[in-house]
Design a protein around this motif. Structure first.
Motif, PDB file in Angstrom:
ATOM      1  N   UNK A 156      62.183 -47.536 -37.226  1.00  0.00           N
ATOM      2  CA  UNK A 156      61.019 -46.868 -37.818  1.00  0.00           C
ATOM      3  C   UNK A 156      60.393 -47.729 -38.905  1.00  0.00           C
ATOM      4  N   UNK A 157      61.217 -48.463 -39.662  1.00  0.00           N
ATOM      5  CA  UNK A 157      60.679 -49.328 -40.709  1.00  0.00           C
ATOM      6  C   UNK A 157      59.743 -50.383 -40.124  1.00  0.00           C
ATOM      7  N   UNK A 158      60.137 -50.945 -38.991  1.00  0.00           N
ATOM      8  CA  UNK A 158      59.289 -51.946 -38.336  1.00  0.00           C
ATOM      9  C   UNK A 158      57.972 -51.317 -37.883  1.00  0.00           C
ATOM     10  N   UNK A 159      58.065 -50.163 -37.237  1.00  0.00           N
ATOM     11  CA  UNK A 159      56.871 -49.511 -36.695  1.00  0.00           C
ATOM     12  C   UNK A 159      55.929 -49.077 -37.819  1.00  0.00           C
ATOM     13  N   UNK A 160      56.472 -48.452 -38.854  1.00  0.00           N
ATOM     14  CA  UNK A 160      55.637 -47.990 -39.966  1.00  0.00           C
ATOM     15  C   UNK A 160      54.988 -49.175 -40.673  1.00  0.00           C
ATOM     16  N   UNK A 161      55.758 -50.254 -40.871  1.00  0.00           N
ATOM     17  CA  UNK A 161      55.198 -51.436 -41.518  1.00  0.00           C
ATOM     18  C   UNK A 161      54.043 -52.028 -40.737  1.00  0.00           C
ATOM     19  N   UNK A 162      54.212 -52.158 -39.433  1.00  0.00           N
ATOM     20  CA  UNK A 162      53.169 -52.752 -38.591  1.00  0.00           C
ATOM     21  C   UNK A 162      51.917 -51.880 -38.569  1.00  0.00           C
ATOM     22  N   UNK A 163      52.093 -50.583 -38.502  1.00  0.00           N
ATOM     23  CA  UNK A 163      50.933 -49.689 -38.419  1.00  0.00           C
ATOM     24  C   UNK A 163      50.213 -49.528 -39.753  1.00  0.00           C
ATOM     25  N   UNK A 164      50.770 -50.096 -40.809  1.00  0.00           N
ATOM     26  CA  UNK A 164      50.114 -50.070 -42.119  1.00  0.00           C
ATOM     27  C   UNK A 164      49.889 -51.480 -42.645  1.00  0.00           C
ATOM     28  N   UNK A 165      49.707 -52.426 -41.722  1.00  0.00           N
ATOM     29  CA  UNK A 165      49.645 -53.843 -42.076  1.00  0.00           C
ATOM     30  C   UNK A 165      48.221 -54.390 -42.024  1.00  0.00           C
ATOM     31  N   UNK A 166      47.957 -55.320 -42.916  1.00  0.00           N
ATOM     32  CA  UNK A 166      46.711 -56.082 -42.890  1.00  0.00           C
ATOM     33  C   UNK A 166      47.058 -57.568 -42.835  1.00  0.00           C
ATOM     34  N   UNK A 167      46.439 -58.278 -41.906  1.00  0.00           N
ATOM     35  CA  UNK A 167      46.640 -59.719 -41.774  1.00  0.00           C
ATOM     36  C   UNK A 167      45.452 -60.443 -42.395  1.00  0.00           C
ATOM     37  N   UNK A 168      45.724 -61.216 -43.444  1.00  0.00           N
ATOM     38  CA  UNK A 168      44.696 -62.025 -44.094  1.00  0.00           C
ATOM     39  C   UNK A 168      44.742 -63.429 -43.491  1.00  0.00           C
ATOM     40  N   UNK A 169      43.612 -63.964 -43.127  1.00  0.00           N
ATOM     41  CA  UNK A 169      43.583 -65.325 -42.616  1.00  0.00           C
ATOM     42  C   UNK A 169      42.597 -66.173 -43.411  1.00  0.00           C
ATOM     43  N   UNK A 170      42.977 -67.430 -43.587  1.00  0.00           N
ATOM     44  CA  UNK A 170      42.078 -68.436 -44.135  1.00  0.00           C
ATOM     45  C   UNK A 170      42.073 -69.582 -43.141  1.00  0.00           C
ATOM     46  N   UNK A 171      40.993 -69.688 -42.375  1.00  0.00           N
ATOM     47  CA  UNK A 171      40.960 -70.638 -41.286  1.00  0.00           C
ATOM     48  C   UNK A 171      39.709 -71.502 -41.328  1.00  0.00           C
ATOM     49  N   UNK A 257      42.615 -50.379 -47.125  1.00  0.00           N
ATOM     50  CA  UNK A 257      43.154 -49.168 -46.512  1.00  0.00           C
ATOM     51  C   UNK A 257      44.624 -49.303 -46.138  1.00  0.00           C
ATOM     52  N   UNK A 258      45.208 -50.475 -46.333  1.00  0.00           N
ATOM     53  CA  UNK A 258      46.577 -50.732 -45.878  1.00  0.00           C
ATOM     54  C   UNK A 258      47.541 -50.871 -47.056  1.00  0.00           C
ATOM     55  N   UNK A 259      48.817 -50.649 -46.769  1.00  0.00           N
ATOM     56  CA  UNK A 259      49.851 -50.742 -47.795  1.00  0.00           C
ATOM     57  C   UNK A 259      50.504 -52.119 -47.851  1.00  0.00           C
ATOM     58  N   UNK A 260      50.496 -52.841 -46.733  1.00  0.00           N
ATOM     59  CA  UNK A 260      51.251 -54.081 -46.631  1.00  0.00           C
ATOM     60  C   UNK A 260      50.358 -55.196 -46.085  1.00  0.00           C
ATOM     61  N   UNK A 261      50.759 -56.442 -46.356  1.00  0.00           N
ATOM     62  CA  UNK A 261      49.931 -57.549 -45.913  1.00  0.00           C
ATOM     63  C   UNK A 261      50.718 -58.804 -45.615  1.00  0.00           C
ATOM     64  N   UNK A 286      56.162 -66.996 -51.529  1.00  0.00           N
ATOM     65  CA  UNK A 286      55.631 -65.685 -51.163  1.00  0.00           C
ATOM     66  C   UNK A 286      56.473 -65.053 -50.058  1.00  0.00           C
ATOM     67  N   UNK A 287      56.829 -65.860 -49.061  1.00  0.00           N
ATOM     68  CA  UNK A 287      57.662 -65.343 -47.965  1.00  0.00           C
ATOM     69  C   UNK A 287      59.005 -64.863 -48.497  1.00  0.00           C
ATOM     70  N   UNK A 288      59.588 -65.588 -49.429  1.00  0.00           N
ATOM     71  CA  UNK A 288      60.870 -65.187 -49.996  1.00  0.00           C
ATOM     72  C   UNK A 288      60.818 -63.871 -50.741  1.00  0.00           C
ATOM     73  N   UNK A 289      59.639 -63.517 -51.246  1.00  0.00           N
ATOM     74  CA  UNK A 289      59.480 -62.252 -51.962  1.00  0.00           C
ATOM     75  C   UNK A 289      59.131 -61.092 -51.046  1.00  0.00           C
ATOM     76  N   UNK A 290      58.694 -61.414 -49.811  1.00  0.00           N
ATOM     77  CA  UNK A 290      58.374 -60.330 -48.882  1.00  0.00           C
ATOM     78  C   UNK A 290      56.961 -60.364 -48.346  1.00  0.00           C
ATOM     79  N   UNK A 291      56.208 -61.442 -48.635  1.00  0.00           N
ATOM     80  CA  UNK A 291      54.847 -61.581 -48.113  1.00  0.00           C
ATOM     81  C   UNK A 291      54.813 -62.823 -47.228  1.00  0.00           C
ATOM     82  N   UNK A 292      55.119 -62.687 -45.950  1.00  0.00           N
ATOM     83  CA  UNK A 292      55.128 -63.860 -45.075  1.00  0.00           C
ATOM     84  C   UNK A 292      53.790 -64.588 -45.057  1.00  0.00           C
ATOM     85  N   UNK A 293      53.860 -65.918 -45.092  1.00  0.00           N
ATOM     86  CA  UNK A 293      52.680 -66.770 -44.985  1.00  0.00           C
ATOM     87  C   UNK A 293      52.912 -67.724 -43.819  1.00  0.00           C
TER      88      UNK A 293
END
Length: 493
Positions: A156-171, A257-261, A286-293
């Motif tokens: 459930x943690x995986x599913x809830x996290x994904x459904x409340x996720x925002x992906x930021x891109x710099x491309x 609108x999202x909780x996680x990124x 950042x990844x070590x703290x919980x924000x994958x880059x």
């Protein structure tokens, strides 16, 4: 870890009207007691669902109690319609589980027939286009059901996290790097929001925080403490700290609108000329703290990393499935795999320090240095975190949107060898049983890109079930010898 949901599980008992309601109430009470022995954050529902009216009342109560997911417990046969109406109304991840019969002495007046009721409950979920999580053995004693719910918590943690996720891109992606293409429609189908930005936006953001010198100095001091003797280029820390502050400021201001990124950022080749360093070390922090880059604007790589993080509740990394292991490289313990099933996982320097062996340090990107600063002392190519990956159990995982906008995935468990890879970057030797065949008939055959998310423990069960619960039908795993993949030549094994 930050950027990770804390999951509260609800449990709702259901009872068919031709069975004693008390049977479900008694059995569910025992399950709740077992859950509390396991220190599970469980919220029992006071409503036992028998009718559609009960369904609405139970959903209302579970929402009020703030549950993120729910276990629907068949204490007896259960009412298939009302229980699925409840799940539909609640709109959160749910599992189906049921009570086993307790004793030969209760098989007349106390028999619940939940084993039978599970069949109808599953069928009715299909009629309503609902996707429940159903454990491998979904009918059990109170203790067994409590352990099922414990397993569901991570899923459930995986599913809830994904459904409340925002992906930021710099491309955009580096030139001739089509492997990191990211069809957006499958991400939207998962519930992920996407915010795309340019490399120029990133440069403007970096410049905008330059005046926050007190915060920058504090971050640089923290970097120096983390690196210790591995701080090979201390003059670069202030610039790297400024970049970290810029990314964190952007993250905090743009979740919307999202909780996680997560981030998927461009890191070469123009980056070094514009910023004066490589961003790998900041990415690792950042990844070590919980924000994958993720490197190279690999959105699906960042999402895959995040899913590994949610499954393991530990720092993860993103690596290239990179190179073979020479026959003359000594490895004392192959951890039960053949040498043909070894490979090296590598990236420039984005792996968190806690996932590397002692002695890691900040260095320069060797390949970029050859291209950009040949014959000169490293300068703009400094900023990698390099070292040998921590040996132990591992899981590799990839979720990918295909060219025709389908979702597919792979997951495999194995070990990182306790051996010197004798190379550069953040690197380690991986051993996965039957990896040679898996590489050929899954990774190549299904056209997966070269990046793989890496967890530093075995979380294959969680990732497999969570990916399926998210609606991904195509989840590949290694097959044992003799169990052929589709299209595998039986005469060439």
């Amino acid at each position: 870890m930050i950027n990770t949901p804390d999951i509260k599980i609800g449990i709702v008992g259901v009872s068919r009207d031709c069975f004693p309601r008390e049977l479900t109430q008694r059995r569910m009470k025992q399950v709740v007691e077992e859950c509390r022995r396991l220190k599970l954050p469980i919220e029992p529902c006071s409503v036992v669902i028998e009718t559609e009216k009960d369904s609405m009342a139970a959903a209302k109560e579970m929402v009020k109690k703030g549950v993120d997911a729910v276990a629907v417990y068949l204490g007896n046969f259960g009412p298939e319609g009302p229980l699925t109406i409840f799940a539909e109304k609640l709109g959160k991840p749910f599992m189906l589980c049921a009570a086993a019969e307790e004793s030969k002495d209760t098989l007349v007046e106390g028999r619940g027939d939940a084993y039978c009721g599970m069949l109808n409950a599953s069928l009715n979920c299909g009629l309503r286009n609902l996707r429940p999580y159903i454990p491998a053995v979904p009918v059990g004693s109170p203790s067994q059901v409590a352990h099922m719910i414990l397993g569901f918590l991570s899923i459930a943690r995986v599913v809830v996290g994904i459904k409340n996720l925002k992906a930021f891109t710099f491309g955009p992606r580096p030139q001739d790097f089509y492997a990191c293409n990211a069809p957006i429609k499958p991400l939207y189908n998962l519930g992920i929001e996407v915010m795309e930005n340019s490399e120029l936006d990133m440069l403007m953001l970096f410049k905008s925080v330059a005046g926050r010198t007190k915060e920058i100095k504090a971050i640089a001091k923290d970097m120096a403490a983390e690196l210790g003797a591995g701080n090979k280029y201390p003059a670069k820390l202030v610039e790297l700290a400024q970049f970290e502050l810029a990314l964190m400021t952007f993250f905090e201001n743009n979740l919307g609108s999202r909780q996680f990124g997560v981030f998927a950022n461009k890191c070469w080749p123009a980056f070094e000329q514009g910023f004066g360093f490589v961003p790998c070390y900041v990415n690792s922090r950042l990844t070590g703290r919980g924000i994958p880059v993720a490197c190279e604007v690999d959105i699906y790589g960042a999402v895959s990393e995040y899913m590994c993080q949610l499954a393991s509740v530990s720092p993860v990394t993103l690596l290239d499935i990179n190179n073979t292991v020479p026959a003359d490289l000594p490895i004392d313990d192959l951890c039960g795999v053949e040498r043909r099933d070894l490979f090296m996982g590598f990236h420039c320097g984005n792996t968190p320090s806690c996932c590397l062996c002692e002695g890691c340090g900040m260095k320069y990107q060797l390949i970029m240095h050859r291209l950009m600063e040949s014959g000169k002392k490293p300068n703009i190519t400094c900023g990698t975190l390099e070292g040998t990956l921590r040996p132990g159990p591992t899981t590799i995982f990839r979720l990918q949107g295909t060219a025709d906008c389908r979702l597919c995935s792979y997951v495999a468990e194995g070990a990182i060898m306790d051996a010197d890879p004798a190379s550069f970057g953040g690197i380690g030797i991986f051993g996965i049983k039957e990896m040679a065949r898996f590489y050929r008939h899954i990774m190549l055959e299904k056209q997966f890109p070269h990046h793989s998310a890496v967890a530093f423990e075995h979380v294959g069960r969680i990732l497999f079930d969570a990916t399926r619960l998210l609606g991904v039908e195509d989840v590949s795993t290694p097959r044992t010898r003799g169990n052929l993949y589709p299209g595998e030549n039986p005469f060439g094994v």
